[in-house]
Design an enzyme around this catalytic site. Structure first.
Site, short mmCIF file in Angstrom:
data_model
loop_
_atom_site.label_atom_id
_atom_site.label_comp_id
_atom_site.label_asym_id
_atom_site.label_seq_id
_atom_site.Cartn_x
_atom_site.Cartn_y
_atom_site.Cartn_z
CE LYS A 173 5.30 -30.50 -39.44
NZ LYS A 173 5.34 -29.51 -40.51
N PRO A 205 -3.86 -30.28 -34.67
CG PRO A 205 -5.81 -29.05 -35.05
CD PRO A 205 -5.26 -30.16 -34.24
CG HIS A 236 2.24 -17.79 -45.89
ND1 HIS A 236 1.37 -17.78 -44.84
CD2 HIS A 236 1.64 -17.12 -46.89
CE1 HIS A 236 0.27 -17.13 -45.19
NE2 HIS A 236 0.42 -16.72 -46.44
CE1 TYR A 292 3.69 -23.86 -38.69
CE2 TYR A 292 4.57 -22.88 -40.70
CZ TYR A 292 3.52 -23.07 -39.80
OH TYR A 292 2.31 -22.46 -40.03
CE1 TYR A 343 1.27 -20.82 -37.06
CE2 TYR A 343 0.09 -22.42 -35.70
CZ TYR A 343 0.65 -22.06 -36.91
OH TYR A 343 0.60 -22.93 -37.97
P1 RFL Z 1 -9.08 -38.44 -44.87
O1 RFL Z 1 -8.90 -37.12 -45.53
O2 RFL Z 1 -9.86 -38.51 -43.63
O3 RFL Z 1 -9.70 -39.42 -45.96
C1 RFL Z 1 -10.20 -40.70 -45.63
C2 RFL Z 1 -11.33 -41.02 -46.57
O4 RFL Z 1 -11.78 -42.36 -46.37
C3 RFL Z 1 -13.18 -42.40 -46.48
N1 RFL Z 1 -13.66 -43.62 -45.78
C4 RFL Z 1 -14.14 -44.70 -46.41
N2 RFL Z 1 -14.34 -44.97 -47.71
C5 RFL Z 1 -14.87 -46.20 -48.04
N3 RFL Z 1 -15.22 -47.14 -47.11
C6 RFL Z 1 -15.03 -46.90 -45.80
N4 RFL Z 1 -15.36 -47.81 -44.89
C7 RFL Z 1 -14.47 -45.64 -45.40
N5 RFL Z 1 -14.16 -45.08 -44.21
C8 RFL Z 1 -13.68 -43.85 -44.46
C9 RFL Z 1 -13.62 -41.09 -45.84
O5 RFL Z 1 -14.92 -40.70 -46.27
C10 RFL Z 1 -12.54 -40.14 -46.34
O6 RFL Z 1 -12.90 -39.50 -47.55
O7 RFL Z 1 -7.66 -39.11 -44.55
P2 RFL Z 1 -6.22 -38.93 -45.25
O8 RFL Z 1 -6.31 -39.10 -46.73
O9 RFL Z 1 -5.32 -39.79 -44.47
O10 RFL Z 1 -5.84 -37.39 -45.02
C11 RFL Z 1 -5.55 -36.88 -43.74
C12 RFL Z 1 -5.96 -35.41 -43.63
O11 RFL Z 1 -7.32 -35.30 -44.04
C13 RFL Z 1 -5.80 -34.85 -42.21
O12 RFL Z 1 -4.62 -35.33 -41.62
C14 RFL Z 1 -5.72 -33.29 -42.18
O13 RFL Z 1 -6.94 -32.71 -42.56
C15 RFL Z 1 -5.31 -32.78 -40.79
N6 RFL Z 1 -5.23 -31.31 -40.69
C16 RFL Z 1 -4.15 -30.59 -41.20
N7 RFL Z 1 -3.16 -31.22 -41.86
C17 RFL Z 1 -2.14 -30.52 -42.43
O14 RFL Z 1 -1.24 -31.12 -43.01
N8 RFL Z 1 -2.08 -29.14 -42.40
C18 RFL Z 1 -3.03 -28.41 -41.76
O15 RFL Z 1 -3.00 -27.17 -41.81
C19 RFL Z 1 -4.10 -29.14 -41.10
N9 RFL Z 1 -5.07 -28.47 -40.47
C20 RFL Z 1 -6.26 -30.60 -40.08
C21 RFL Z 1 -6.14 -29.17 -39.96
C22 RFL Z 1 -7.39 -31.23 -39.61
C23 RFL Z 1 -8.38 -30.50 -39.00
N10 RFL Z 1 -9.52 -31.21 -38.55
C24 RFL Z 1 -10.82 -30.94 -39.05
C25 RFL Z 1 -9.32 -32.45 -37.86
C26 RFL Z 1 -7.13 -28.43 -39.35
C27 RFL Z 1 -8.24 -29.08 -38.82
C28 RFL Z 1 -9.27 -28.26 -38.09
C1 PHB Z 2 -5.19 -23.93 -41.66
O1 PHB Z 2 -4.91 -23.05 -42.53
O2 PHB Z 2 -6.30 -24.47 -41.59
C2 PHB Z 2 -4.15 -24.26 -40.66
C3 PHB Z 2 -2.89 -23.72 -40.79
C4 PHB Z 2 -1.93 -23.99 -39.83
C5 PHB Z 2 -2.23 -24.82 -38.77
C6 PHB Z 2 -3.49 -25.40 -38.67
C7 PHB Z 2 -4.46 -25.11 -39.61
O3 PHB Z 2 -1.28 -25.05 -37.82
#
Ligand code: RFL
Ligand code: PHB
Length: 391
Positions: A296, A292, A72, A384, A200
């Protein structure tokens, strides 16, 4: 068993660290409390910064990404009935990539297992000790048995609800927290994306985001109350609310389809300091959470690991431990910039139940300031696409 680096968590942070260490001949093991299908199926983030993609490329984990990701060059801001495109690539020379986090995770798991890096699924770490001494110990439960792992260093990549952060003594720990008075209802649907770029949208009923996973799968989010019950949202209600928020903006109609996943996420900003205590390092969501809106979270997990892997490599290859001290401060500079951006995007695009009519008018004026000025657009675009890893 003794290993150089014990990694807790097989999310993007833990998996990338294991890969980067392996490429430098440093041994690690990943303990993951969930099953492999669960981790590979967890729907979360979707947007990767160019710098994140570059690192995945350098570490040999981007082959499928280059075939399947959508590249994108801009986004649209929709507010006050108008659409404003921000040409991210013209303003910054950089691009962003749409590729689901669970696809990143699948690629990372495959690369690690193919290289012989052990990942123990359904291995629940419950105690970390010795991080202030000569070697660390992680106790975990796996296949019904209590097991012990000793390691030189522990990487707490166990997400926001993990155990690592609590190992920092209370008198040294500071958590900076902000809870928002709204959440996101997120859906995944078998529907062609409404547009080929992200929308957005700020509307009187609340924020909406139209994003995607492929040419046939849409991902949409609606601002809702933080404790909203997902059962209150029938498929019809979701589509009609998305239509209402988007439909106000000229020339747009949404394509609908079967909704395959729905969930509500509360929104918060959180930063833990310090990110290191003795032999333990926090990385990714265990150390910080962003709302979110700025996309980031996963990107910050990746940039933390870039800095942490460099510190561990300097220690194991050159006996230089100096980067251990600078790990947290280096990461935190970028984390706080991303915190600011995520807070800014969130506050600018959502209508808060706590806002006065003045606040709402001011917020729309702020959107005009950003969208109608090259300087404003550039500020948004630079953040961004992501700041340099060592900002
Ligand atoms: P994770 O992915 O949560 O992984 C942590 C892992 O640790 C395990 N765990 C354990 N394992 C063993 N023993 C224990 N005691 C444990 N406790 C926990 C868990 O099962 C898990 O598998 O953390 P990590 O690696 O730091 O990654 C972070 C990302 O997952 C998170 O920041 C993103 O998903 C946030 N996020 C977004 N980030 C972006 O960069 N771009 C996006 O577009 C974006 N969109 C989003 C998002 C998060 C969202 N939600 C659901 C909060 C959109 C949404 C809706
Ligand atoms: C996503 O594709 O899930 C997504 C993209 C951009 C955002 C948040 C989530 O700012």
């Amino acid at each position: 068993m003794h290993i150089q680096v014990g990694i807790i968590g097989a999310g993007p942070a833990g998996l990338l660290l294991a890969r980067m260490l392996h490429l430098q001949g440093i041994s690690s093991i990943i303990l993951e409390s969930r099953s492999r299908p669960y981790v590979e199926g967890r729907i979360r983030a979707g947007l990767l910064e160019q710098g994140s993609v570059d690192l995945l490329t350098e570490t040999g984990m981007a082959d499928r990404l280059y075939k399947e990701a959508l590249v994108h060059e801009g986004i649209e801001l929709l507010f006050d009935g108008q659409r404003h495109r921000i040409d991210i690539t013209a303003l910054t020379g950089r691009k962003v990539y749409i590729y689901g986090q669970q696809e990143v995770v699948k690629d990372m798991i495959a690369a690690n297992l193919a290289a012989g890096v052990p990942i123990l699924f359904e291995a629940d770490a419950y105690e970390i000790s010795g991080i202030e001494g000569d070697r660390a110990t992680i106790r975990y439960r796996h296949e019904g048995k209590d097991e012990v792992l000793t390691c030189d260093y522990v990487a707490g990549c166990d997400g926001f609800h993990g155990i690592s952060r609590d190992m920092i003594p209370a008198h040294l720990f500071k958590g900076h927290d902000r809870i928002y008075p709204y959440g996101w209802l997120g859906i995944l649907a078998n529907a062609a994306p409404t547009r080929d770029e992200l929308l957005y949208c700020s509307h009187d009923n609340g924020f909406a985001l139209f994003t995607m996973r492929s040419a046939t799968v849409s991902r949409c989010y609606l601002q809702v109350a933080p404790d909203e019950n997902v059962d209150n949202w029938s498929d019809d209600r979701i589509w009609s609310e998305l239509e209402k928020r988007l439909g106000k903006h000229e020339g747009l109609t949404i394509s609908t389809g079967e909704i395959t996943q729905k969930s509500v996420t509360a929104m918060r900003s959180f930063v833990a300091e310090p990110m290191r205590h003795g032999r333990m390092f926090l990385a990714g969501d265990s150390a910080h959470i962003v709302p979110p809106t700025g996309a980031k979270g996963m990107n910050l997990a990746i940039s933390d690991i870039y800095v942490l892997a460099k510190a561990l490599v300097a220690f194991y290859k050159k006996n230089d431990a100096s980067l251990f001290d600078s790990y947290g401060p280096t990461c935190l500079r970028r984390i706080w910039r991303a915190q600011h951006f995520s807070w800014w995007m969130t506050s600018m695009l959502h209508n808060s139940p706590e806002a006065s009519p003045f606040d709402d008018k001011r917020r729309i004026a702020e959107l005009y300031t950003v969208a109608t000025s090259v300087a404003g657009q550039t500020l948004l675009a630079e953040n961004y696409v992501g700041l340099p890893f060592e900002a």
